[in-house]
Design a protein around this motif. Structure first.
Motif, PDB file in Angstrom:
ATOM      1  N   PRO A 190      43.326  -1.754 -61.491  1.00 40.13           N
ATOM      2  CA  PRO A 190      44.354  -1.046 -60.698  1.00 40.13           C
ATOM      3  C   PRO A 190      44.882  -1.969 -59.845  1.00 40.13           C
ATOM      4  O   PRO A 190      44.057  -2.322 -59.053  1.00 40.13           O
ATOM      5  CB  PRO A 190      43.351   0.241 -60.585  1.00 40.13           C
ATOM      6  CG  PRO A 190      42.197   0.178 -61.155  1.00 40.13           C
ATOM      7  CD  PRO A 190      41.889  -1.068 -61.422  1.00 40.13           C
ATOM      8  N   GLU A 191      46.075  -1.524 -59.584  1.00 45.71           N
ATOM      9  CA  GLU A 191      46.742  -2.379 -58.232  1.00 45.71           C
ATOM     10  C   GLU A 191      46.835  -1.626 -56.883  1.00 45.71           C
ATOM     11  O   GLU A 191      47.155  -2.041 -56.206  1.00 45.71           O
ATOM     12  CB  GLU A 191      48.288  -2.661 -58.789  1.00 45.71           C
ATOM     13  CG  GLU A 191      48.661  -3.299 -60.158  1.00 45.71           C
ATOM     14  CD  GLU A 191      48.052  -5.022 -59.698  1.00 45.71           C
ATOM     15  OE1 GLU A 191      48.041  -5.301 -58.616  1.00 45.71           O
ATOM     16  OE2 GLU A 191      47.802  -5.647 -60.756  1.00 45.71           O
ATOM     17  N   TYR A 192      46.439  -0.325 -57.029  1.00 46.44           N
ATOM     18  CA  TYR A 192      46.256   0.334 -55.815  1.00 46.44           C
ATOM     19  C   TYR A 192      45.286   1.681 -56.172  1.00 46.44           C
ATOM     20  O   TYR A 192      44.831   1.969 -57.236  1.00 46.44           O
ATOM     21  CB  TYR A 192      47.581   0.937 -55.515  1.00 46.44           C
ATOM     22  CG  TYR A 192      48.267   1.682 -56.580  1.00 46.44           C
ATOM     23  CD1 TYR A 192      47.881   3.086 -56.784  1.00 46.44           C
ATOM     24  CD2 TYR A 192      49.098   0.807 -57.484  1.00 46.44           C
ATOM     25  CE1 TYR A 192      48.392   3.811 -57.834  1.00 46.44           C
ATOM     26  CE2 TYR A 192      49.772   1.679 -58.496  1.00 46.44           C
ATOM     27  CZ  TYR A 192      49.717   2.925 -58.651  1.00 46.44           C
ATOM     28  OH  TYR A 192      50.136   3.605 -59.705  1.00 46.44           O
ATOM     29  N   PRO A 193      44.729   2.010 -55.031  1.00 45.94           N
ATOM     30  CA  PRO A 193      43.744   3.239 -55.169  1.00 45.94           C
ATOM     31  C   PRO A 193      44.455   4.414 -55.509  1.00 45.94           C
ATOM     32  O   PRO A 193      45.700   4.520 -54.834  1.00 45.94           O
ATOM     33  CB  PRO A 193      43.192   3.128 -53.698  1.00 45.94           C
ATOM     34  CG  PRO A 193      43.812   2.475 -52.842  1.00 45.94           C
ATOM     35  CD  PRO A 193      44.623   1.469 -53.680  1.00 45.94           C
ATOM     36  N   ASN A 194      43.810   5.348 -55.735  1.00 41.85           N
ATOM     37  CA  ASN A 194      44.341   6.788 -55.845  1.00 41.85           C
ATOM     38  C   ASN A 194      43.999   7.480 -54.504  1.00 41.85           C
ATOM     39  O   ASN A 194      43.283   6.994 -53.578  1.00 41.85           O
ATOM     40  CB  ASN A 194      44.000   7.499 -57.135  1.00 41.85           C
ATOM     41  CG  ASN A 194      42.175   7.755 -57.362  1.00 41.85           C
ATOM     42  OD1 ASN A 194      41.722   8.000 -56.329  1.00 41.85           O
ATOM     43  ND2 ASN A 194      41.963   7.741 -58.598  1.00 41.85           N
ATOM     44  N   GLU A 363      62.356  -5.221 -55.845  1.00 40.11           N
ATOM     45  CA  GLU A 363      62.214  -4.919 -57.255  1.00 40.11           C
ATOM     46  C   GLU A 363      61.201  -5.293 -58.135  1.00 40.11           C
ATOM     47  O   GLU A 363      60.308  -5.016 -58.981  1.00 40.11           O
ATOM     48  CB  GLU A 363      63.444  -5.537 -58.081  1.00 40.11           C
ATOM     49  CG  GLU A 363      64.710  -4.739 -57.783  1.00 40.11           C
ATOM     50  CD  GLU A 363      66.016  -5.165 -58.332  1.00 40.11           C
ATOM     51  OE1 GLU A 363      65.873  -6.253 -58.876  1.00 40.11           O
ATOM     52  OE2 GLU A 363      67.109  -4.750 -58.202  1.00 40.11           O
ATOM     53  N   ILE A 364      60.704  -6.741 -57.877  1.00 42.55           N
ATOM     54  CA  ILE A 364      59.716  -7.514 -58.443  1.00 42.55           C
ATOM     55  C   ILE A 364      58.284  -6.608 -57.883  1.00 42.55           C
ATOM     56  O   ILE A 364      57.223  -6.477 -58.745  1.00 42.55           O
ATOM     57  CB  ILE A 364      59.444  -8.956 -57.851  1.00 42.55           C
ATOM     58  CG1 ILE A 364      60.755  -9.660 -58.434  1.00 42.55           C
ATOM     59  CG2 ILE A 364      58.199  -9.300 -58.254  1.00 42.55           C
ATOM     60  CD1 ILE A 364      60.833 -11.030 -57.771  1.00 42.55           C
ATOM     61  N   TYR A 365      58.260  -6.071 -56.797  1.00 44.80           N
ATOM     62  CA  TYR A 365      57.063  -5.600 -56.312  1.00 44.80           C
ATOM     63  C   TYR A 365      56.736  -4.267 -56.982  1.00 44.80           C
ATOM     64  O   TYR A 365      55.743  -3.925 -57.394  1.00 44.80           O
ATOM     65  CB  TYR A 365      57.405  -5.003 -54.942  1.00 44.80           C
ATOM     66  CG  TYR A 365      56.244  -5.142 -53.741  1.00 44.80           C
ATOM     67  CD1 TYR A 365      55.718  -6.131 -53.176  1.00 44.80           C
ATOM     68  CD2 TYR A 365      55.764  -3.716 -53.503  1.00 44.80           C
ATOM     69  CE1 TYR A 365      54.671  -6.064 -52.344  1.00 44.80           C
ATOM     70  CE2 TYR A 365      54.597  -3.661 -52.701  1.00 44.80           C
ATOM     71  CZ  TYR A 365      54.179  -4.718 -51.910  1.00 44.80           C
ATOM     72  OH  TYR A 365      52.762  -4.629 -51.406  1.00 44.80           O
ATOM     73  N   LEU A 366      57.831  -3.471 -57.197  1.00 45.03           N
ATOM     74  CA  LEU A 366      57.815  -2.288 -58.060  1.00 45.03           C
ATOM     75  C   LEU A 366      57.313  -2.474 -59.526  1.00 45.03           C
ATOM     76  O   LEU A 366      56.580  -1.714 -60.231  1.00 45.03           O
ATOM     77  CB  LEU A 366      59.046  -1.312 -57.881  1.00 45.03           C
ATOM     78  CG  LEU A 366      59.073  -0.582 -56.498  1.00 45.03           C
ATOM     79  CD1 LEU A 366      60.938  -0.089 -56.489  1.00 45.03           C
ATOM     80  CD2 LEU A 366      58.308   0.257 -56.074  1.00 45.03           C
ATOM     81  N   ARG A 367      58.198  -3.517 -60.216  1.00 44.38           N
ATOM     82  CA  ARG A 367      57.651  -3.649 -61.469  1.00 44.38           C
ATOM     83  C   ARG A 367      56.158  -4.322 -61.721  1.00 44.38           C
ATOM     84  O   ARG A 367      55.511  -3.950 -62.391  1.00 44.38           O
ATOM     85  CB  ARG A 367      58.735  -4.989 -61.966  1.00 44.38           C
ATOM     86  CG  ARG A 367      59.828  -4.403 -62.364  1.00 44.38           C
ATOM     87  CD  ARG A 367      60.809  -5.415 -63.039  1.00 44.38           C
ATOM     88  NE  ARG A 367      62.310  -4.711 -63.301  1.00 44.38           N
ATOM     89  CZ  ARG A 367      63.377  -5.090 -62.687  1.00 44.38           C
ATOM     90  NH1 ARG A 367      63.150  -6.084 -61.891  1.00 44.38           N
ATOM     91  NH2 ARG A 367      64.555  -4.645 -63.039  1.00 44.38           N
ATOM     92  N   SER A 368      55.652  -4.781 -60.732  1.00 46.21           N
ATOM     93  CA  SER A 368      54.079  -5.216 -60.631  1.00 46.21           C
ATOM     94  C   SER A 368      53.554  -3.983 -60.888  1.00 46.21           C
ATOM     95  O   SER A 368      52.173  -4.173 -61.334  1.00 46.21           O
ATOM     96  CB  SER A 368      53.939  -6.134 -59.621  1.00 46.21           C
ATOM     97  OG  SER A 368      53.979  -5.493 -58.359  1.00 46.21           O
ATOM     98  N   LEU A 369      53.791  -2.971 -60.369  1.00 41.40           N
ATOM     99  CA  LEU A 369      53.113  -1.566 -60.207  1.00 41.40           C
ATOM    100  C   LEU A 369      53.315  -0.834 -61.479  1.00 41.40           C
ATOM    101  O   LEU A 369      52.826   0.100 -61.288  1.00 41.40           O
ATOM    102  CB  LEU A 369      53.533  -0.916 -58.863  1.00 41.40           C
ATOM    103  CG  LEU A 369      52.978  -1.579 -57.721  1.00 41.40           C
ATOM    104  CD1 LEU A 369      53.717  -0.891 -56.565  1.00 41.40           C
ATOM    105  CD2 LEU A 369      51.522  -2.085 -57.501  1.00 41.40           C
ATOM    106  N   GLY A 370      54.111  -1.250 -62.373  1.00 42.05           N
ATOM    107  CA  GLY A 370      54.490  -0.638 -63.494  1.00 42.05           C
ATOM    108  C   GLY A 370      55.479   0.472 -63.666  1.00 42.05           C
ATOM    109  O   GLY A 370      55.629   1.359 -64.442  1.00 42.05           O
TER     110      GLY A 370
END
Length: 373
Positions: A190-194, A363-370
């Protein structure tokens, strides 16, 4: 035809004339004469071949000596200081430290191998340096450097040589194109915690909560507040040491704004109420018009302490995974970016909040997060 050309053409008649002044026919005839009169290796006598090889070796020695003399006139320490000072203007302290440690490693290697200066490295010795970094006998602990650290050191030294090559014509980057560095392995996680995992992390930092303040260290209290700043305002871990928070009284109540510098860029903005509440819960007073609450927290300290608590939850040793990954400080910035973008899908607002230099980075940042934009 060639015989006619050779019989009628005398290259000696062109002596002293410039090539550009010759007619196309004269240029062609001159080239043909040179080609036909140049002997092949098979046509050389032993004496001629010996003489040619000797002349070639002598020229190589002269060129190598010329290069060596020019390189030895370069002051390595001065160049290193210029390089590190230039880096500090555009990069974070952690990045500058990474370059500094990389150069320390190459200096250590040169001392071990009796190489007079890192400036004298060749592609072959550059590869040997990389193998040295991964060698289990590199230090008294018989423990090789982690692949990520090896890549960082190689990238740091390579950047230094690229910097030198722009300043000195005799310097070339010996790490250019090397295949010896360990490849980066793609880890699916996962790229970030929930939100639940974030609560677990905060609970771990505060040792079960902020209720019993007498037994909770100032370090834990400050890290608790810092975690809120990363997760709910997207502050980078290098932005706390020099952060200034100012209070402005308005008709709607107190407004808290911050200013800091990360990656060589100034970032300003308004702090959400949840961050101010975290400061108060951590016992950090906000009564003054200007406060600097995190002066003891440089990027390394923030990163290492946060990693310590997330590793405990991830169960690195006992394999009890209370969270899905050993999240990093930057993962909290991912968490913040996603939460903010989902509010209004305004990528331009998010760019300003994250202090990105361009919308393409966001944009790259958001795409990396799916995220589909």
């Amino acid at each position: 035809m060639n015989e006619l050309v050779n019989n009628s053409f005398n290259a000696g008649n062109l002596a002293g004339r410039k090539i550009k002044d010759l007619t196309p026919q004269e240029q062609n005839e001159l080239i043909q004469t040179i080609l036909t009169s140049t002997p092949t290796i098979d046509g050389l006598t032993v004496e001629q071949l010996t003489k040619a090889v000797t002349r070639r070796n002598e020229n190589k020695i002269v060129n190598d000596l010329d290069r060596l003399i020019n390189i030895k006139q370069i002051d390595y320490e001065s160049e290193k200081n210029i390089f590190l000072n230039n880096v500090s203007k555009t990069q974070s302290k952690a990045t500058k430290d990474g370059y500094f440690y990389s150069l320390q490693e190459i200096e250590k290697y040169c001392n071990l191998q009796a190489i007079e200066s890192p400036l004298l490295l060749t592609p072959a010795t550059a590869d040997d340096f990389i193998y040295y970094l991964t060698n289990t006998a590199r230090n008294k602990f018989n423990k090789p450097l982690a692949p990520a650290t090896v890549r960082r050191n190689v990238a740091g030294v390579s950047s230094f040589f690229t910097f030198l090559a722009r300043r000195h014509e005799y310097i070339k980057n010996p790490f250019m194109g090397t295949k010896a560095r360990p490849e980066k392995k793609i880890v699916n996680r996962p790229e970030y915690p929930n939100a639940h995992e974030l609560d677990l992390i905060l609970n771990e930092i505060t040792n079960g909560g902020l209720n019993d303040e007498k037994h909770l260290s100032n370090l834990r209290k400050e890290l608790y507040a810092i975690t809120y700043f990363m997760a709910y305002r997207g502050i980078r871990c290098g932005g706390f040491e020099n952060m200034i928070i100012t209070k402005k009284e308005t008709s709607d109540g107190d407004l808290f704004q911050f200013e800091t510098t990360t990656k060589g860029k100034t970032q300003r903005g308004t702090l959400p109420e949840i961050c101010i509440t975290a400061l108060h819960n951590a016992g950090i007073k906000t009564t003054a018009k200007e406060i600097k609450p995190f002066t003891n927290w440089n990027s390394d300290k923030v990163r290492n302490y946060f990693k310590y608590y997330t590793n405990k939850l991830y169960g690195k040793d006992n394999l009890i995974h209370l969270i899905d990954a050993p999240y990093s400080c930057h993962d909290l910035r991912h968490y913040y970016a996603l939460q903010e973008y989902q509010k209004d899908k305004d990528i331009y607002r998010l760019k300003e909040l994250l202090n990105h230099s361009s919308i393409a980075t966001t944009e790259i940042y958001l795409r990396s997060l799916g995220v589909e934009i």
